[in-house]
Design an enzyme around this catalytic site. Structure first.
Site, mmCIF file in Angstrom:
data_model
loop_
_atom_site.group_PDB
_atom_site.id
_atom_site.type_symbol
_atom_site.label_atom_id
_atom_site.label_comp_id
_atom_site.label_asym_id
_atom_site.label_seq_id
_atom_site.Cartn_x
_atom_site.Cartn_y
_atom_site.Cartn_z
ATOM 1 N N THR A 149 -9.834 3.359 6.012
ATOM 2 C CA THR A 149 -9.481 2.039 6.543
ATOM 3 C C THR A 149 -8.018 1.952 6.938
ATOM 4 O O THR A 149 -7.549 0.864 7.313
ATOM 5 C CB THR A 149 -9.782 0.943 5.496
ATOM 6 O OG1 THR A 149 -9.045 1.230 4.298
ATOM 7 C CG2 THR A 149 -11.262 0.878 5.179
ATOM 8 N N ASP A 193 0.819 -1.211 0.000
ATOM 9 C CA ASP A 193 0.000 0.000 0.000
ATOM 10 C C ASP A 193 0.856 1.266 0.000
ATOM 11 O O ASP A 193 0.493 2.269 -0.627
ATOM 12 C CB ASP A 193 -0.926 0.006 1.217
ATOM 13 C CG ASP A 193 -2.088 -0.969 1.055
ATOM 14 O OD1 ASP A 193 -2.275 -1.488 -0.070
ATOM 15 O OD2 ASP A 193 -2.789 -1.224 2.048
ATOM 16 N N GLY A 194 1.971 1.230 0.716
ATOM 17 C CA GLY A 194 2.847 2.401 0.748
ATOM 18 C C GLY A 194 3.364 2.748 -0.631
ATOM 19 O O GLY A 194 3.413 3.919 -1.020
#
Length: 260
Positions: free
Chosen positions: A160, A49-50
Site C-alpha cells: 500500500t 510511517d517513516g
C-alpha cells in the site's frame, strides 16, 4: 496445557524529531515509565510511517514487538494516538508478523551491497534517460527488456506504499505473494507487473548501465550505479507489529482496496 501470554507492563518509548512526537513521548514516559529498550517488552514508536520503518529496522535482530502511535503525517502503519489506556490497548492488540526482502546489489565497479527492506526494493533511473532492465524470476528470463523509469518488488505490508502509487496491487498480509511492479513502463507499454510466490528469486540486470545509470533502494538504503540486483524474501528474519484489535493491519489493507 495452554499458557496465557505474559502481561505487558514494561514499555520503551521512541519518538521522531517532530515536536508533537517529542511532546507525546515525554507525556507517556511520565505516565507509564520509560524502560530501557533492551529491557522493555514492547517498544512504542511515536511518529509517522517513516519512523515506524526506522524503528522496525533498528529492532530487526531482537524481534521486539513494536506498537506505533501516529504523531506524524500518513500513519498507515500506526495506531491512533491517545494517552489513556495504553497498557490495556497493547495487551489486547493483534500481532502482525512481517518478513523483509533481502536485496543484494552489485554496482558497476563490482562491489556488493546488501540490505533488508520492509516495504519494497525499487530500481530507479538516475538520469533523464529511461532505464533498461532484464527481469529474471527463479532463473528464467521473464522480460528480456523493460524500458521504464524503474521497477520494484513489494512485500504485502509494503504493497500500500510506493507499490500502490505505481499502480501495483494491494496484497493481503496472509497471501504469501510479492508484487513485481513497473514504474512508468514505456516498452512493453501494456505490461502492468506480476504477482509472484513469496519464495520467488527475482534478478534485475541493468542493460546499458554506463549510458542509463540506475540506483537500487531498499526502504531508505540506496546504492547508486547498480549493474545487477537480486531480491528475495528472508524468512529467517521476522518482525512483530502490534495493532489495536478493531484496526488490525489486515483490516487496513482490506479497507484500502475499497477506498475511493
Amino acid at each position: 496445557m495452554f499458557e496465557p501470554k505474559p502481561m505487558v507492563t514494561r514499555l520503551a518509548f521512541a519518538a521522531s524529531d517532530r515536536p508533537e512526537a517529542q511532546e507525546a513521548r515525554d507525556a507517556l514516559a511520565r505516565r507509564y515509565g520509560d524502560t530501557p529498550e533492551a529491557e522493555a517488552q514492547v517498544v512504542v514508536a511515536l511518529g509517522g510511517d517513516g519512523f515506524m520503518l526506522e524503528t522496525l529496522h533498528r529492532h530487526m535482530e531482537s524481534g521486539k514487538p513494536i506498537y506505533g502511535m501516529n504523531r506524524g503525517s500518513v500513519g498507515f502503519l500506526m495506531n491512533e494516538f491517545s494517552e489513556d489506556g495504553l497498557l490495556e490497548r497493547i495487551n489486547a492488540a493483534e500481532r502482525a508478523l512481517i518478513h523483509p526482502l533481502r536485496m543484494t546489489a552489485v554496482d558497476i565497479h563490482g562491489e556488493t551491497h546488501k540490505a533488508l527492506a520492509i516495504n519494497e526494493v525499487s530500481l530507479l533511473r538516475q538520469t533523464r534517460q529511461t532505464a533498461k532492465l532484464r527481469i529474471t524470476v527463479d532463473r528464467k528470463v521473464r522480460l528480456a527488456e523493460l524500458s521504464c523509469d524503474g521497477a520494484l518488488v513489494a512485500t504485502p505490508a509494503g504493497s500500500t506504499a510506493y507499490n500502490l502509487s505505481a499502480h501495483g496491487p494491494i496484497i493481503p498480509l496472509d497471501a504469501r505473494v510479492l508484487a513485481l511492479t513497473p514504474i512508468s513502463a514505456f516498452r512493453p507499454r501494456r505490461w502492468r507487473g506480476a504477482l509472484l510466490s513469496h519464495t520467488a528469486q527475482v534478478k534485475f540486470e541493468v542493460l546499458e548501465a554506463d549510458k542509463r545509470p540506475v540506483s537500487a533502494v531498499a526502504d531508505n538504503f540506496e546504492v547508486r550505479d547498480v549493474a545487477e540486483v537480486n531480491v528475495s524474501e528472508d524468512r529467517e528474519v521476522a518482525m512483530t507489529m502490534l495493532f489495536d484489535a478493531e484496526r488490525s493491519l489486515e483490516e487496513r489493507v482490506l479497507a484500502e482496496q475499497f477506498s475511493s
